[in-house]
Design a protein around this motif. Sequence first.
Motif, PDB file in Angstrom:
ATOM      1  N   ALA A  95     -49.657  24.342 -21.956  1.00  0.00           N
ATOM      2  CA  ALA A  95     -48.832  23.141 -22.132  1.00  0.00           C
ATOM      3  C   ALA A  95     -47.922  23.293 -23.350  1.00  0.00           C
ATOM      4  O   ALA A  95     -46.749  22.900 -23.307  1.00  0.00           O
ATOM      5  N   MET A  96     -48.438  23.867 -24.423  1.00  0.00           N
ATOM      6  CA  MET A  96     -47.612  24.093 -25.619  1.00  0.00           C
ATOM      7  C   MET A  96     -46.480  25.076 -25.331  1.00  0.00           C
ATOM      8  O   MET A  96     -45.336  24.860 -25.748  1.00  0.00           O
ATOM      9  N   ARG A  97     -46.785  26.152 -24.601  1.00  0.00           N
ATOM     10  CA  ARG A  97     -45.736  27.117 -24.243  1.00  0.00           C
ATOM     11  C   ARG A  97     -44.656  26.447 -23.396  1.00  0.00           C
ATOM     12  O   ARG A  97     -43.465  26.692 -23.594  1.00  0.00           O
ATOM     13  N   ASN A  98     -45.066  25.594 -22.456  1.00  0.00           N
ATOM     14  CA  ASN A  98     -44.097  24.897 -21.607  1.00  0.00           C
ATOM     15  C   ASN A  98     -43.210  23.971 -22.434  1.00  0.00           C
ATOM     16  O   ASN A  98     -41.995  23.919 -22.232  1.00  0.00           O
ATOM     17  N   CYS A  99     -43.790  23.225 -23.344  1.00  0.00           N
ATOM     18  CA  CYS A  99     -43.031  22.305 -24.179  1.00  0.00           C
ATOM     19  C   CYS A  99     -42.064  23.065 -25.093  1.00  0.00           C
ATOM     20  O   CYS A  99     -40.882  22.733 -25.182  1.00  0.00           O
ATOM     21  N   GLN A 100     -42.563  24.105 -25.761  1.00  0.00           N
ATOM     22  CA  GLN A 100     -41.719  24.896 -26.651  1.00  0.00           C
ATOM     23  C   GLN A 100     -40.612  25.604 -25.879  1.00  0.00           C
ATOM     24  O   GLN A 100     -39.503  25.781 -26.386  1.00  0.00           O
ATOM     25  N   GLY A 101     -40.889  25.988 -24.640  1.00  0.00           N
ATOM     26  CA  GLY A 101     -39.857  26.581 -23.795  1.00  0.00           C
ATOM     27  C   GLY A 101     -38.736  25.605 -23.511  1.00  0.00           C
ATOM     28  O   GLY A 101     -37.571  25.990 -23.429  1.00  0.00           O
ATOM     29  N   GLY A 102     -39.077  24.322 -23.350  1.00  0.00           N
ATOM     30  CA  GLY A 102     -38.052  23.306 -23.145  1.00  0.00           C
ATOM     31  C   GLY A 102     -37.160  23.139 -24.359  1.00  0.00           C
ATOM     32  O   GLY A 102     -35.945  22.977 -24.235  1.00  0.00           O
ATOM     33  N   LEU A 103     -37.732  23.207 -25.564  1.00  0.00           N
ATOM     34  CA  LEU A 103     -36.920  23.129 -26.782  1.00  0.00           C
ATOM     35  C   LEU A 103     -35.925  24.288 -26.850  1.00  0.00           C
ATOM     36  O   LEU A 103     -34.772  24.104 -27.228  1.00  0.00           O
ATOM     37  N   LYS A 104     -36.387  25.482 -26.467  1.00  0.00           N
ATOM     38  CA  LYS A 104     -35.505  26.656 -26.492  1.00  0.00           C
ATOM     39  C   LYS A 104     -34.464  26.585 -25.383  1.00  0.00           C
ATOM     40  O   LYS A 104     -33.300  26.914 -25.587  1.00  0.00           O
ATOM     41  N   LYS A 105     -34.897  26.157 -24.195  1.00  0.00           N
ATOM     42  CA  LYS A 105     -33.989  26.113 -23.042  1.00  0.00           C
ATOM     43  C   LYS A 105     -32.790  25.206 -23.296  1.00  0.00           C
ATOM     44  O   LYS A 105     -31.659  25.544 -22.977  1.00  0.00           O
ATOM     45  N   TRP A 106     -33.055  24.054 -23.877  1.00  0.00           N
ATOM     46  CA  TRP A 106     -31.969  23.105 -24.116  1.00  0.00           C
ATOM     47  C   TRP A 106     -31.405  23.231 -25.523  1.00  0.00           C
ATOM     48  O   TRP A 106     -30.591  22.424 -25.946  1.00  0.00           O
ATOM     49  N   ARG A 107     -31.833  24.272 -26.233  1.00  0.00           N
ATOM     50  CA  ARG A 107     -31.333  24.584 -27.582  1.00  0.00           C
ATOM     51  C   ARG A 107     -31.357  23.356 -28.484  1.00  0.00           C
ATOM     52  O   ARG A 107     -30.374  23.007 -29.126  1.00  0.00           O
TER      53      ARG A 107
END
Length: 121
Positions: A95-107
């Motif tokens: 879940a943390m990886r998914n959330c952090q991936g969203g921060l990176k994806k949308w910069r």
Amino acid sequence: MRRAAAAMMAAALVASASGISMAAGSLAGSVGDKRFPPPLAMNAKDQCRIAYNAYVAAGGHSAYATTFYTRVRDLYVVCGKALNAPSQKAAEDAAMRNCQGGLKKWRLNTASGGCAIAASK
């Protein structure tokens, strides 16, 4: 007399075993270990609300991560979920990886405080 005692003991054993299996049953519908109230939109079609509802409905080890501090000027909430993982720790990590991936994806910057586990079970 011995047969009656043996039958009563067997019935008690069956009753206690069924109680144990019910206690260790599904986690579906449980909020689990809630660490802080996640910021959820009132809109039922919001992706983070849908993810949180899926987390609550999941029957196995699951976790819901979200940005835990949202300032009015940020106007965004990023979340991630992991459903039915082999363990609670594995669910939290995913879940943390998914959330952090969203921060990176949308910069997005981390002014919101980054991601944290809001609830896990």
